[in-house]
Every structure is written in C-alpha cells, then in structure tokens.
Design an enzyme around this catalytic site. Sequence first.
Site, PDB file in Angstrom:
ATOM      1  N   CYS A   1      18.380  41.894  17.819  1.00 58.32           N
ATOM      2  CA  CYS A   1      18.430  42.795  18.977  1.00 58.32           C
ATOM      3  C   CYS A   1      19.799  43.433  19.198  1.00 58.32           C
ATOM      4  CB  CYS A   1      17.987  42.062  20.244  1.00 58.32           C
ATOM      5  SG  CYS A   1      19.213  40.882  20.878  1.00 58.32           S
TER       6      CYS A   1
ATOM      7  N   GLU B   1       0.855  -1.195   0.000  1.00 57.58           N
ATOM      8  CA  GLU B   1       0.000   0.000   0.000  1.00 57.58           C
ATOM      9  C   GLU B   1       0.885   1.238   0.000  1.00 57.58           C
ATOM     10  OE1 GLU B   1      -2.944  -0.090   3.223  1.00 57.58           O
ATOM     11  OE2 GLU B   1      -2.576  -2.248   3.397  1.00 57.58           O
TER      12      GLU B   1
ATOM     13  N   ARG C   1      -4.499  10.077  16.734  1.00 57.43           N
ATOM     14  CA  ARG C   1      -3.713   9.001  17.339  1.00 57.43           C
ATOM     15  C   ARG C   1      -2.890   9.493  18.525  1.00 57.43           C
ATOM     16  NH1 ARG C   1      -2.276   4.704  14.267  1.00 57.43           N
ATOM     17  NH2 ARG C   1      -4.260   5.174  13.304  1.00 57.43           N
TER      18      ARG C   1
ATOM     19  N   CYS D   1      22.228  33.959  20.553  1.00 59.68           N
ATOM     20  CA  CYS D   1      22.051  35.325  21.031  1.00 59.68           C
ATOM     21  C   CYS D   1      21.967  35.293  22.553  1.00 59.68           C
ATOM     22  CB  CYS D   1      20.765  35.908  20.455  1.00 59.68           C
ATOM     23  SG  CYS D   1      20.214  37.421  21.266  1.00 59.68           S
TER      24      CYS D   1
ATOM     25  N   CYS E   1      23.628  39.788  17.553  1.00 63.34           N
ATOM     26  CA  CYS E   1      22.327  39.283  17.108  1.00 63.34           C
ATOM     27  C   CYS E   1      21.759  40.180  16.013  1.00 63.34           C
ATOM     28  CB  CYS E   1      21.362  39.214  18.292  1.00 63.34           C
ATOM     29  SG  CYS E   1      19.675  38.757  17.822  1.00 63.34           S
TER      30      CYS E   1
ATOM     31  N   TYR F   1      -7.533   2.228   6.358  1.00 64.41           N
ATOM     32  CA  TYR F   1      -6.621   1.150   5.972  1.00 64.41           C
ATOM     33  C   TYR F   1      -6.466   0.052   7.015  1.00 64.41           C
ATOM     34  CZ  TYR F   1      -3.313   4.062   8.668  1.00 64.41           C
ATOM     35  OH  TYR F   1      -2.705   4.815   9.644  1.00 64.41           O
TER      36      TYR F   1
ATOM     37  N   GLU G   1      -6.002   7.660   7.700  1.00 63.09           N
ATOM     38  CA  GLU G   1      -5.173   8.862   7.602  1.00 63.09           C
ATOM     39  C   GLU G   1      -5.976   9.990   6.961  1.00 63.09           C
ATOM     40  OE1 GLU G   1      -0.857   9.288   8.536  1.00 63.09           O
ATOM     41  OE2 GLU G   1      -2.155   7.523   8.547  1.00 63.09           O
TER      42      GLU G   1
ATOM     43  N   LYS H   1      10.681   3.571   2.522  1.00 63.22           N
ATOM     44  CA  LYS H   1      10.541   4.983   2.157  1.00 63.22           C
ATOM     45  C   LYS H   1      11.263   5.293   0.847  1.00 63.22           C
ATOM     46  CE  LYS H   1       9.868   8.178   5.016  1.00 63.22           C
ATOM     47  NZ  LYS H   1       9.913   9.299   5.978  1.00 63.22           N
TER      48      LYS H   1
ATOM     49  N   CYS I   1      15.368  40.034  23.621  1.00 63.60           N
ATOM     50  CA  CYS I   1      15.491  39.942  22.163  1.00 63.60           C
ATOM     51  C   CYS I   1      14.096  39.731  21.576  1.00 63.60           C
ATOM     52  CB  CYS I   1      16.394  38.770  21.773  1.00 63.60           C
ATOM     53  SG  CYS I   1      16.464  38.474  19.989  1.00 63.60           S
TER      54      CYS I   1
ATOM     55  N   LYS J   1       2.749  -5.431   3.984  1.00 62.98           N
ATOM     56  CA  LYS J   1       2.117  -6.134   5.103  1.00 62.98           C
ATOM     57  C   LYS J   1       1.884  -7.601   4.727  1.00 62.98           C
ATOM     58  CE  LYS J   1      -0.557  -1.984   6.308  1.00 62.98           C
ATOM     59  NZ  LYS J   1      -1.926  -1.420   6.426  1.00 62.98           N
TER      60      LYS J   1
ATOM     61  N   LYS K   1       2.481   4.616   1.196  1.00 65.64           N
ATOM     62  CA  LYS K   1       2.663   5.193   2.535  1.00 65.64           C
ATOM     63  C   LYS K   1       2.301   6.675   2.466  1.00 65.64           C
ATOM     64  CE  LYS K   1       6.051   5.776   6.260  1.00 65.64           C
ATOM     65  NZ  LYS K   1       5.872   7.235   6.365  1.00 65.64           N
TER      66      LYS K   1
ATOM     67  N   ASP L   1       1.536  10.350   4.115  1.00 71.00           N
ATOM     68  CA  ASP L   1       2.000  11.120   5.268  1.00 71.00           C
ATOM     69  C   ASP L   1       0.918  12.121   5.642  1.00 71.00           C
ATOM     70  OD1 ASP L   1       3.602  12.077   7.288  1.00 71.00           O
ATOM     71  OD2 ASP L   1       4.693  13.457   5.991  1.00 71.00           O
TER      72      ASP L   1
END
Length: 545
Positions: free
Chosen positions: A317, A23, A46, A332, A314, A136, A84, A223, A338, A199, A25, A27
């Site tokens: 500031c 399946e 979740r 900083c 910085c 799913y 999802e 992935k 700041c 799976k 994946k 995100d």
Amino acid sequence: ADVHKFVRDVTEALGHAPRFVAEPKIDGLALNLRYEYGVLVLAATRGDGRTGEEVTENARMIEDIPSELAGGLAEIPVLEIRGEAYLPKARFEEINAELVAKGERPFANPRNAAAGSVRQKDPAITKARGVRFFAYAVGAGAEQAAASQSELLRRLREAGFATQRWELADDAEALLSIYRRWHEERAGFAYEIDGVVYKVDAFADQRALGETVHHPRWAIAHKFPAEQATTIVRRIVWQVGRTGAITPVAEMDPVRLAGVTVSRATLHNPDQIRRLGVREGARVVVQRAGDVIPEVVSVLDPGDRPLPEVPTHCPVCGARVERLPDEAVPRCTGGLSCPAQLAERIKHFASRDAMDIEGLGAKLVEKLVEEGLVRSVADVFRLPWEQMLTWEGFGKKKVDNLKRAVEAAKARPWARFLYALGIRHVGRATAERIASHFPSWEAFARQMQAAAEAADRLEQGGLDAELEALGLDGGRFPNARKEPVRWAVDVVGKRGEAAVARARGELKTLLETVAALMAIEDVGPEVAASIIEFFREPHNRETLR
C-alpha cells in the site's frame, strides 16, 4: 526424547521391567469414534481436548472406518475408538496439483489437507479426497476391549480397522533400534510420519503409572530431526500479514522436504537475514521446522550480492513502515487501508475457527478487495450480491449458498467474533476466556471503548488533574501521555488494586479495564494492551459500529 530415562522411570515406578510397544507417530487429524454395540453413532474431531466438531457423516465416507464392527468388539455396549485421519503422500500431491490447476491455493502439508477434507460440509468431498484412517487407542470400553496395547491393535484390525505397523521391545536399546530403522525407512512410508511413540504395553501398568496434567506417564514421543535440503535463493520478497507484520520470504529453487515440494521459506525478520547472511543467489540449507513451516537455517555460500534492504514503505500500500524498539518485525502502518492487511484479515474473519463463512474463500476475498467492493470486515455482511451474479462461475445457487453462510455467521457466539477481529495476541482460546468474563459483546465493547477514550484523553493531556490526584511517583508520569495504554498496564502490573482504588474519573475507567483483563487466565500485559489499542484505532471503531 530421553528414552533411557523414560524406561528407567517407568521401571522404578512399577517395580518391574515392563514390555513396550513402538508405533509410528503420524501427523494427521485426531478423531474419536463412538460405537454402541458395534454400530457407529458419532464421530468428532479431538478439538481442544474438551470440545470437538461433529463429523459423523464425513467419517462414514472414510473406507478405513467401518459402520459396523466385526468380532468381539461389536459386543461392547459403548466403545470409543481413537485414531488419526490422514492423507497418503501420493494423494496429497494429486490434490495439490488439482488445486493449482484451478488457480486455488494448495495445502501447506498433508495434515492440513486431511483436516480440511474431514471438516468439509459436503461428505462427498471427504470421500473424493481419499482420506484414510488408522485406529490406535480406546477410551470408553477399554477394559472390555483388551488387556494390552498390542492385543488392542490386533483386535482393532479384526474389527475392521486399519492399524499401523508396530513392534514390541523390552528395553531402551530395542526401542532406539526401532527408531533408527524407521527413520531410515521414513521416505518409504506411504504417509507422513514425524517420529515414534513408545508406550508401556500392559493396560494395568498404564493405569498404575497414571498421567500428569499434560501427558501420560506411560508414553513418550520421540520425534525425528527436521528434514533438511540444499537449494538456491532466487529472490527475497517482503510479505505483509493481517496484523501488518512485514516478513522476508526466500523464493528458492524447488526442493523436496518430508514429502512436500518447497519453493518458499521464511526468513523470519531482518535480524535473521543479517545473522545468517542470506541474500539473492545464496546457496542455503532449508528445513521444515516442526515438519510444517519451511525456514532457512544456514548459508553454505553467500554469493556476492548485497544484503536486501528493509523496506521503508509497505510493498503493498505504500504506507510508512515502522519498527518498534522491542519488536524484531517491521510493520505497515496502513491498517485496514492496506489491501494486504484487509484481505488477510477478511480471510481470517471468514475462516472456520472464526466466523466460519463457507464459500468466502481466499480467491473471492482477494477479488472483492482488489475491486474495492469490501473496505472492512463489516462489508462481509453487505456483499454486492447482484453484481456477483454477473461474475463468471457465480450462478444463483452459489450466491444463495454464500448468502446463507453470511446470515448463519451472525448467530455465532461472540467469542468467535472477538477472535475473528484479528486482534494481536488474541487467539481462539483467549477469546473464549475473555467472553466468559463479560455478560455480552455489547458490555465488553462498551467497557473497552470507554477505556480507549480515556487513553486518548490521557495522551492529549486531558487527564492531568486525575494523574496528579493519583499521587504515584510524586505525580510525575513521563510515559503516561506518550504511551498511555502501556503506562496503564505497567501501573496495574506493579501497583495492582492499590492504583485502581486511588484513581478517579476516566483514569479509573482505564485502570479498572486493564485490571479486569489482566485478571483473566492467559491475558497478560501484551494481550490487555493489544485489545485496548485495537479499540483506540478510529477505523476499528468505525468498523464495529
């Protein structure tokens, strides 16, 4: 992912070759839906796996989530559907364009946009955003729902859910063939995917394989490699975060990466700039690390301009910038004086996972800081309500809603307040663990304050007699006065209870507090030191009063 090893391991464990389901994946935001005899009664995020956020009314606004199930699944007394929530790529681009047109900050990626849309207080916003959902998996009721993943996906579609495309495979080579094909077709998907999940198909086989503490033995995620593109760096700017970290950021010619237009990328720290040779005008390769944070990974043509200089003061500031020997990032020293740190800390303080003050968004925080109307996080609880009523776009209803949100924040659990303070290394889970070991915020703050004061006295030479009485290392402590908290953490780490038992007076208070913190799960030396150092800062003490 070692797909051949995965297939070999499950085959050996089962004693036979199983069939697999592949399946995409996706995100998105994981949601759990509870149905009782086919009627939706509860929806929740979740969360951390144990505790989520109830979003039932918002879920009813998502067209792919039926309020009542069709077919045989409707007859199951209690059925928990897992899936999802996501935003299609085209809708994500539209929402970001609308936000930019209103002068608001766009979402970093489709996942954040989906999560923000589902967790809205007003369900109508969830509906307007066009959030979608893929089912799913099943939790409670799984044995009555189906005998395999492939059968479950068919029955979920019959019940009224949208499901992703899926394919069956008998061996590792078939799985890898699917992976390669979907990777090539990735840009053609209407939504973001970042890999393939394999799976074991039969639920009986899944139960036989079981799970480890971290993951099921019957599934593995494969992935896709991070997507890369080539562009030109036009400018390198130094960005100040809420902890004072000053990070170099490359502003580049816009490029498309994993469905998102990217024009800024992190350079992490000065060492990374030197290592890669990044400078303005360079042609670089940029990728979205984890398909979320854009970063420059290599230089194709450095050009002829000099490397950027690390700022000594910085950029926001003007306070002195320091870089500790063991840290890669300069910081900083301006603290909450700041504006950049103050604005970012207040945004964090008001964020959903912290004090959850709806209506106190980034633009309003920046306006309040710029006009000098808030000088610390404490000022969030005394906003200039009357003055705000005179601002364009701030009617009585909007101000009253913000007032109620600020009042509601006062009742949050103190673990949320601890996390909201933005102490380095103290995330939400760590804050909750710390809170579980102290009876109240007041008790915790008293002990931290006492330890901080003891560290101050130690640094000033006021505890020399107590140091001598401790009798460690022949009574010689070169770092005790120079870095008292680091010294205390080091002593407790090396000597443990023996050092605490031998200490007296204020020194004992400091060592006992360090030991108490370090005894908590996930609170190591860095976290313990950060907390006590936070309480040593005068402006932090003033804020907490």
